[in-house]
Design a protein around this motif. Structure first.
Motif, PDB file in Angstrom:
ATOM      1  N   ARG A 208       0.832  -1.209   0.000  1.00 15.20           N
ATOM      2  CA  ARG A 208       0.000   0.000   0.000  1.00 15.20           C
ATOM      3  C   ARG A 208       0.868   1.263   0.000  1.00 15.20           C
ATOM      4  O   ARG A 208       0.555   2.245  -0.692  1.00 15.20           O
ATOM      5  CB  ARG A 208      -0.922  -0.003   1.212  1.00 15.20           C
ATOM      6  N   ALA A 209       1.962   1.236   0.767  1.00 17.41           N
ATOM      7  CA  ALA A 209       2.853   2.396   0.825  1.00 17.41           C
ATOM      8  C   ALA A 209       3.515   2.645  -0.524  1.00 17.41           C
ATOM      9  O   ALA A 209       3.633   3.800  -0.970  1.00 17.41           O
ATOM     10  CB  ALA A 209       3.907   2.186   1.903  1.00 17.41           C
ATOM     11  N   VAL A 210       3.936   1.588  -1.187  1.00 15.20           N
ATOM     12  CA  VAL A 210       4.556   1.719  -2.511  1.00 15.20           C
ATOM     13  C   VAL A 210       3.552   2.299  -3.507  1.00 15.20           C
ATOM     14  O   VAL A 210       3.868   3.208  -4.291  1.00 15.20           O
ATOM     15  CB  VAL A 210       5.091   0.355  -2.992  1.00 15.20           C
TER      16      VAL A 210
ATOM     17  N   HIS B 185      11.697   1.101  -6.432  1.00  9.22           N
ATOM     18  CA  HIS B 185      12.607   0.248  -5.669  1.00  9.22           C
ATOM     19  C   HIS B 185      12.538   0.626  -4.191  1.00  9.22           C
ATOM     20  O   HIS B 185      12.622   1.809  -3.842  1.00  9.22           O
ATOM     21  CB  HIS B 185      14.045   0.400  -6.175  1.00  9.22           C
ATOM     22  N   VAL B 186      12.371  -0.372  -3.341  1.00  8.82           N
ATOM     23  CA  VAL B 186      12.356  -0.137  -1.896  1.00  8.82           C
ATOM     24  C   VAL B 186      13.800  -0.039  -1.414  1.00  8.82           C
ATOM     25  O   VAL B 186      14.558  -1.003  -1.464  1.00  8.82           O
ATOM     26  CB  VAL B 186      11.617  -1.265  -1.157  1.00  8.82           C
ATOM     27  N   VAL B 187      14.194   1.142  -0.947  1.00  6.66           N
ATOM     28  CA  VAL B 187      15.552   1.376  -0.463  1.00  6.66           C
ATOM     29  C   VAL B 187      15.675   0.985   1.005  1.00  6.66           C
ATOM     30  O   VAL B 187      16.684   0.437   1.435  1.00  6.66           O
ATOM     31  CB  VAL B 187      15.940   2.864  -0.652  1.00  6.66           C
ATOM     32  N   HIS B 188      14.615   1.260   1.780  1.00  6.53           N
ATOM     33  CA  HIS B 188      14.642   0.961   3.221  1.00  6.53           C
ATOM     34  C   HIS B 188      13.218   0.751   3.701  1.00  6.53           C
ATOM     35  O   HIS B 188      12.300   1.459   3.283  1.00  6.53           O
ATOM     36  CB  HIS B 188      15.284   2.112   4.002  1.00  6.53           C
ATOM     37  N   ASN B 189      13.051  -0.242   4.580  1.00  5.50           N
ATOM     38  CA  ASN B 189      11.727  -0.549   5.106  1.00  5.50           C
ATOM     39  C   ASN B 189      11.791  -0.701   6.621  1.00  5.50           C
ATOM     40  O   ASN B 189      12.479  -1.588   7.126  1.00  5.50           O
ATOM     41  CB  ASN B 189      11.191  -1.846   4.475  1.00  5.50           C
ATOM     42  N   SER B 190      11.108   0.192   7.333  1.00 10.36           N
ATOM     43  CA  SER B 190      10.957   0.034   8.783  1.00 10.36           C
ATOM     44  C   SER B 190       9.574   0.565   9.136  1.00 10.36           C
ATOM     45  O   SER B 190       8.592   0.150   8.524  1.00 10.36           O
ATOM     46  CB  SER B 190      12.075   0.750   9.550  1.00 10.36           C
ATOM     47  N   ASP B 191       9.475   1.497  10.092  1.00 13.77           N
ATOM     48  CA  ASP B 191       8.163   2.063  10.392  1.00 13.77           C
ATOM     49  C   ASP B 191       7.725   3.036   9.305  1.00 13.77           C
ATOM     50  O   ASP B 191       6.556   3.418   9.237  1.00 13.77           O
ATOM     51  CB  ASP B 191       8.155   2.739  11.758  1.00 13.77           C
ATOM     52  N   ARG B 192       8.672   3.483   8.482  1.00  6.88           N
ATOM     53  CA  ARG B 192       8.345   4.197   7.257  1.00  6.88           C
ATOM     54  C   ARG B 192       9.224   3.653   6.156  1.00  6.88           C
ATOM     55  O   ARG B 192      10.246   3.007   6.408  1.00  6.88           O
ATOM     56  CB  ARG B 192       8.514   5.705   7.424  1.00  6.88           C
ATOM     57  N   VAL B 193       8.853   3.916   4.918  1.00  5.06           N
ATOM     58  CA  VAL B 193       9.516   3.309   3.768  1.00  5.06           C
ATOM     59  C   VAL B 193      10.213   4.387   2.944  1.00  5.06           C
ATOM     60  O   VAL B 193       9.677   5.489   2.769  1.00  5.06           O
ATOM     61  CB  VAL B 193       8.496   2.562   2.885  1.00  5.06           C
ATOM     62  N   VAL B 194      11.406   4.068   2.457  1.00  5.28           N
ATOM     63  CA  VAL B 194      12.115   4.950   1.537  1.00  5.28           C
ATOM     64  C   VAL B 194      12.098   4.279   0.162  1.00  5.28           C
ATOM     65  O   VAL B 194      12.493   3.119   0.024  1.00  5.28           O
ATOM     66  CB  VAL B 194      13.567   5.197   1.997  1.00  5.28           C
ATOM     67  N   LEU B 195      11.629   5.014  -0.833  1.00  2.24           N
ATOM     68  CA  LEU B 195      11.481   4.483  -2.186  1.00  2.24           C
ATOM     69  C   LEU B 195      12.302   5.291  -3.178  1.00  2.24           C
ATOM     70  O   LEU B 195      12.381   6.517  -3.067  1.00  2.24           O
ATOM     71  CB  LEU B 195      10.012   4.520  -2.625  1.00  2.24           C
ATOM     72  N   ARG B 196      12.882   4.604  -4.153  1.00  2.00           N
ATOM     73  CA  ARG B 196      13.511   5.289  -5.294  1.00  2.00           C
ATOM     74  C   ARG B 196      12.647   5.039  -6.515  1.00  2.00           C
ATOM     75  O   ARG B 196      12.351   3.890  -6.864  1.00  2.00           O
ATOM     76  CB  ARG B 196      14.926   4.777  -5.525  1.00  2.00           C
TER      77      ARG B 196
ATOM     78  N   ALA C 129      13.578  10.085  -8.272  1.00  2.00           N
ATOM     79  CA  ALA C 129      13.215  10.789  -7.042  1.00  2.00           C
ATOM     80  C   ALA C 129      13.294   9.819  -5.874  1.00  2.00           C
ATOM     81  O   ALA C 129      13.145   8.605  -6.040  1.00  2.00           O
ATOM     82  CB  ALA C 129      11.811  11.364  -7.145  1.00  2.00           C
ATOM     83  N   LEU C 130      13.538  10.360  -4.696  1.00  4.79           N
ATOM     84  CA  LEU C 130      13.554   9.558  -3.474  1.00  4.79           C
ATOM     85  C   LEU C 130      12.362   9.984  -2.626  1.00  4.79           C
ATOM     86  O   LEU C 130      12.179  11.177  -2.351  1.00  4.79           O
ATOM     87  CB  LEU C 130      14.858   9.775  -2.698  1.00  4.79           C
ATOM     88  N   LEU C 131      11.552   9.030  -2.218  1.00  3.85           N
ATOM     89  CA  LEU C 131      10.347   9.325  -1.449  1.00  3.85           C
ATOM     90  C   LEU C 131      10.443   8.691  -0.062  1.00  3.85           C
ATOM     91  O   LEU C 131      10.932   7.566   0.088  1.00  3.85           O
ATOM     92  CB  LEU C 131       9.099   8.775  -2.147  1.00  3.85           C
TER      93      LEU C 131
END
Length: 279
Positions: free
Chosen positions: A8-10, A28-39, A45-47
């Motif tokens: 859902r976050a992606v 692409h999922v760069v980092h996944n924890s309590d929030r997600v970092v996406l490229r 762009a980095l989200l």
């Protein structure tokens, strides 16, 4: 995030980017924890995507990033192609950042300390009335540790140990505010990127007030000796405090950190080791 929430976050990140006119073919999922970092590609762009209840924190981070970039701090900057705001999409708050390709080089201790010096100087040059004191973070952690409903799996002996450590170190370190200034808050190696522009700090939502040693204690031990005027004893005490905070968060019933069980065990071990070093 769990797989369903991650999907859902992606999707929310992709939709928010497309709505702002950014082309998105791949995520692409760069980092996944309590929030997600996406490229996102090809827009590159980095989200940062977090549950919408974290909207105020995301907006605070965007405000901090704008102020620090203007002050010349070594920080990752917001994406200049979109307005500096945090849209909410399908229950998620989305912020847009510049993507920096990693160089693959290790950051030397002296270079890490120099990034700290420049970052702390920029933080002294701005005003952020909304920034909390680091002791507010301790109070939040104590609320978790002292509430069995919020940390049901924490053993009584470890609960007492963490409560004593957080309360004792918080009172000892937080009682003297003469050295306080604005800080990054969690400048561990994972939050300092090695880029073609040099080291850049990320994850600015943790900005708080306290002594610079609180920041230095998040870095490898070799860094603090390169920071002029740092109190080595205070750095050691802050390192023990930081591990106690880390441990408290891992025992939360709703903690989303991957490999949480290992983090719980390692966190308690690191607290004890850091306290022994403090004497």
């Amino acid at each position: 995030m769990e797989p369903r929430e991650l999907r859902r976050a992606v999707a929310a990140g992709r939709e928010a980017a497309v709505a702002l006119g950014l082309p998105v073919d791949d995520v692409h999922v760069v980092h996944n924890s309590d929030r997600v970092v996406l490229r996102l590609l090809p827009c590159d762009a980095l989200l940062r995507v977090a549950p919408a209840q974290g909207l105020a924190e995301a907006e605070f981070e965007v405000a901090v990033a704008r102020r620090l970039a203007e002050a010349g701090a070594p920080v990752a900057e917001l994406d200049p192609r979109v307005e500096p705001r945090v849209p909410v999409r399908d229950g998620f708050a989305v912020s847009f950042w510049t993507y920096y390709a990693p160089t693959g080089s290790a950051i030397a201790p002296a270079e890490y300390a120099d990034a700290f010096l420049r970052h702390h100087a920029a933080l002294r040059a701005i005003d952020l009335d909304a920034a909390p004191h680091f002791t507010d973070r301790i109070a939040s952690a104590l609320n978790v540790v002292n509430d069995r409903d919020r940390s049901p799996e924490l053993a009584d002996v470890d609960r007492a140990f963490l409560a004593d450590t957080l309360g004792g170190l918080g009172a000892a370190i937080g009682g003297d505010r003469a050295r306080d200034q604005l800080l990054h808050g969690e400048p561990h190696p994972g939050n300092l990127l090695d880029t073609a522009r040099g080291p850049l700090f990320v994850d600015l939502a943790t900005c708080c007030r306290g002594p610079v040693e609180f920041d230095l204690a998040h870095a490898p031990e070799e860094v603090a000796p390169h920071y002029p005027g740092a109190d080595s004893g205070l750095v050691h005490r802050c390192r023990a405090l930081n591990w106690a905070l880390f441990s408290a968060w891992r025992w939360r019933r709703d903690d989303q950190m991957p490999d949480r069980d290992r983090g719980r065990t390692e966190g308690l071990r690191q607290v004890r080791a850091a306290l022994e070093r403090c004497g």
